[in-house]
Scaffold this motif. Structure first.
Motif, PDB file in Angstrom:
ATOM      1  N   GLY A  20      50.977  27.419  68.493  1.00 50.75           N
ATOM      2  CA  GLY A  20      50.278  28.548  69.211  1.00 50.75           C
ATOM      3  C   GLY A  20      49.042  28.820  68.412  1.00 50.75           C
ATOM      4  O   GLY A  20      47.880  29.216  68.816  1.00 50.75           O
ATOM      5  N   ALA A  21      49.253  29.016  67.042  1.00 52.64           N
ATOM      6  CA  ALA A  21      48.316  29.203  66.111  1.00 52.64           C
ATOM      7  C   ALA A  21      47.090  28.310  66.165  1.00 52.64           C
ATOM      8  O   ALA A  21      46.203  28.614  66.049  1.00 52.64           O
ATOM      9  CB  ALA A  21      48.789  29.582  64.821  1.00 52.64           C
ATOM     10  N   ILE A  27      40.306  27.418  70.005  1.00 51.82           N
ATOM     11  CA  ILE A  27      39.695  28.336  71.237  1.00 51.82           C
ATOM     12  C   ILE A  27      38.649  29.136  70.384  1.00 51.82           C
ATOM     13  O   ILE A  27      37.541  29.408  70.837  1.00 51.82           O
ATOM     14  CB  ILE A  27      40.705  29.116  71.916  1.00 51.82           C
ATOM     15  N   ALA A  28      39.291  29.866  69.420  1.00 54.70           N
ATOM     16  CA  ALA A  28      38.155  30.650  68.466  1.00 54.70           C
ATOM     17  C   ALA A  28      36.904  29.849  67.905  1.00 54.70           C
ATOM     18  O   ALA A  28      35.912  30.304  68.109  1.00 54.70           O
ATOM     19  CB  ALA A  28      38.790  31.403  67.284  1.00 54.70           C
ATOM     20  N   ILE A  32      32.950  30.372  68.763  1.00 57.53           N
ATOM     21  CA  ILE A  32      31.987  30.391  67.772  1.00 57.53           C
ATOM     22  C   ILE A  32      31.085  29.378  68.282  1.00 57.53           C
ATOM     23  O   ILE A  32      29.558  29.759  68.112  1.00 57.53           O
ATOM     24  CB  ILE A  32      32.461  30.452  66.767  1.00 57.53           C
ATOM     25  N   GLY A  33      31.274  28.213  68.518  1.00 56.66           N
ATOM     26  CA  GLY A  33      30.336  27.131  68.685  1.00 56.66           C
ATOM     27  C   GLY A  33      29.361  27.493  69.852  1.00 56.66           C
ATOM     28  O   GLY A  33      28.193  27.221  69.967  1.00 56.66           O
ATOM     29  N   TRP A  34      30.128  27.979  71.000  1.00 56.99           N
ATOM     30  CA  TRP A  34      29.540  28.320  72.219  1.00 56.99           C
ATOM     31  C   TRP A  34      28.421  29.490  72.008  1.00 56.99           C
ATOM     32  O   TRP A  34      27.212  29.361  72.276  1.00 56.99           O
ATOM     33  CB  TRP A  34      30.246  28.781  73.281  1.00 56.99           C
ATOM     34  N   ILE A  35      28.919  30.460  71.097  1.00 54.29           N
ATOM     35  CA  ILE A  35      27.725  31.785  70.718  1.00 54.29           C
ATOM     36  C   ILE A  35      26.917  31.144  70.210  1.00 54.29           C
ATOM     37  O   ILE A  35      25.599  31.464  70.297  1.00 54.29           O
ATOM     38  CB  ILE A  35      28.658  32.745  70.081  1.00 54.29           C
TER      39      ILE A  35
END
Length: 66
Positions: A20-21, A27-28, A32-35
């Motif tokens: 899960g981590a 996902i994080a 960040i890459g998308w931003i």
């Protein structure tokens, strides 16, 4: 109680938490890459707009002088 793969329930719980981590970190980093990609596009648009405004001002000033 025995669980397949030789893991007890505490071990299985720990494995699920670790997976899960990893998923949450994945996902994080995707967000960040998308931003950063959005900021890159906005930076290019702002640069083109600024250069266009500078060129328009230079052309307009030359037309007023002549």
């Amino acid at each position: 109680m025995r669980v397949p793969l030789g893991l007890d329930t505490e071990g299985l719980t720990m494995l699920v938490r670790i997976i899960g981590a990893i998923v949450v970190m994945w996902i994080a980093f995707m967000l960040i890459g998308w931003i950063f990609s959005i900021f890159k596009v906005l930076l290019i648009v702002a640069a083109v707009g600024t250069l266009g405004a500078i060129a328009y001002g230079a052309i307009k000033r030359n037309q007023i002088r002549s």
